[in-house]
Design a protein around this motif. Structure first.
Motif, PDB file in Angstrom:
ATOM      1  N   MET A  75       0.789  -1.262  -0.077  1.00  0.00           N
ATOM      2  CA  MET A  75       0.083  -0.027   0.094  1.00  0.00           C
ATOM      3  C   MET A  75       1.117   1.125   0.123  1.00  0.00           C
ATOM      4  O   MET A  75       1.874   1.290   0.657  1.00  0.00           O
ATOM      5  N   CYS A  76       0.480   2.239  -0.693  1.00  0.00           N
ATOM      6  CA  CYS A  76       1.119   3.380  -0.961  1.00  0.00           C
ATOM      7  C   CYS A  76       0.408   4.514  -0.625  1.00  0.00           C
ATOM      8  O   CYS A  76      -0.579   4.841  -1.340  1.00  0.00           O
ATOM      9  N   THR A  77       0.799   5.392   0.006  1.00  0.00           N
ATOM     10  CA  THR A  77      -0.088   6.615   0.647  1.00  0.00           C
ATOM     11  C   THR A  77       0.657   7.879   0.014  1.00  0.00           C
ATOM     12  O   THR A  77       1.769   8.092   0.520  1.00  0.00           O
ATOM     13  N   GLN A  78       0.162   8.971  -0.737  1.00  0.00           N
ATOM     14  CA  GLN A  78       0.781   9.982  -1.298  1.00  0.00           C
ATOM     15  C   GLN A  78       0.027  11.325  -0.968  1.00  0.00           C
ATOM     16  O   GLN A  78      -1.119  11.022  -0.900  1.00  0.00           O
ATOM     17  N   SER A  79       0.824  12.432  -0.929  1.00  0.00           N
ATOM     18  CA  SER A  79       0.119  13.634  -0.614  1.00  0.00           C
ATOM     19  C   SER A  79       0.317  14.409  -1.797  1.00  0.00           C
ATOM     20  O   SER A  79       1.295  14.477  -2.377  1.00  0.00           O
TER      21      SER A  79
END
Length: 212
Positions: free
Chosen positions: A1-5
């Motif tokens: 899982m990858c969370t980006q802003s």
């Protein structure tokens, strides 16, 4: 899982379709690494907005950028198999100007269906600026340790419950007599929490917001 802003000038009109597409084929994902959301979720992605900072946070299986996917894949491989500390419990920082710089903490979860009866996971924070990451070391490490503790506390709670109900012994006997084949488990199954990745997204979003 990858969370980006992402920074949005007008978050109400933001078209985030470009960010929701995966840059890697589904065949590249094993079950134990797969992003699994509750059945009520409209897509295999999570999106939240911080209206005060005008930041949008999107979590997907992979980053949408192909180049970022390649860099992140390299970082994950290093975190899980190359870079390590003497006891394997402390945070470590590594990276370069091409792939970016990362602070990572590796942890293990007991899983009788896995090789060696355990699975290894990592929480990773990446940034392009090394000095920025060093400056945020204390905040990042504190958050990594806190979330890993929550995961391990949940595992301990489940193990205690299984011991009291003798379910773990029954499962082991079943496999010993070859009555059933071990089936790989996703992290949501290991923790018995269907909303786990939503919680990870909220945790990561909060950390990224504090780092901006």
């Amino acid at each position: 899982m990858c969370t980006q802003s992402f920074k949005a000038d007008n978050i109400n009109k933001l078209d985030n379709n470009a960010f929701l597409s995966s840059s890697a084929p589904s065949s590249a994902t094993c079950l134990s690494c797969q992003l699994i959301l509750p059945t009520s979720s409209p897509s295999n992605a999570i999106r939240t907005i911080d209206e005060e900072s005008h930041l949008i946070f999107i979590s997907t299986q992979y980053p949408s950028s192909q180049s970022r996917y390649r860099a992140l894949r390299q970082i994950v491989m290093k975190a899980l198999s190359v870079e390590t500390t003497h006891d394997g419990l402390n945070p470590i920082m590594f990276g370069d100007s091409t792939a970016g710089y990362s602070i990572t903490m590796v942890f293990k979860i007991k899983d009788s269906t896995a090789r060696g009866s355990e699975r290894k996971y990592a929480l990773i924070i990446t940034a392009e600026d090394e000095s920025e990451l060093v400056h945020s070391w204390s905040l990042v490490v504190e958050n990594l340790r806190e979330f890993i503790k929550l995961i391990k506390d949940r595992i301990t709670e489940l193990e205690l419950s299984k011991t009291m109900n003798n379910t773990e012994l029954m499962d082991n006997n079943e496999r010993f007599y070859r009555r059933s084949l071990p089936k790989s488990k996703n992290l949501t199954e290991l923790l018995e929490d269907k909303k786990l990745f939503i919680k990870i997204h909220l945790w990561a979003s909060n950390l990224l917001c504090n780092l901006n």
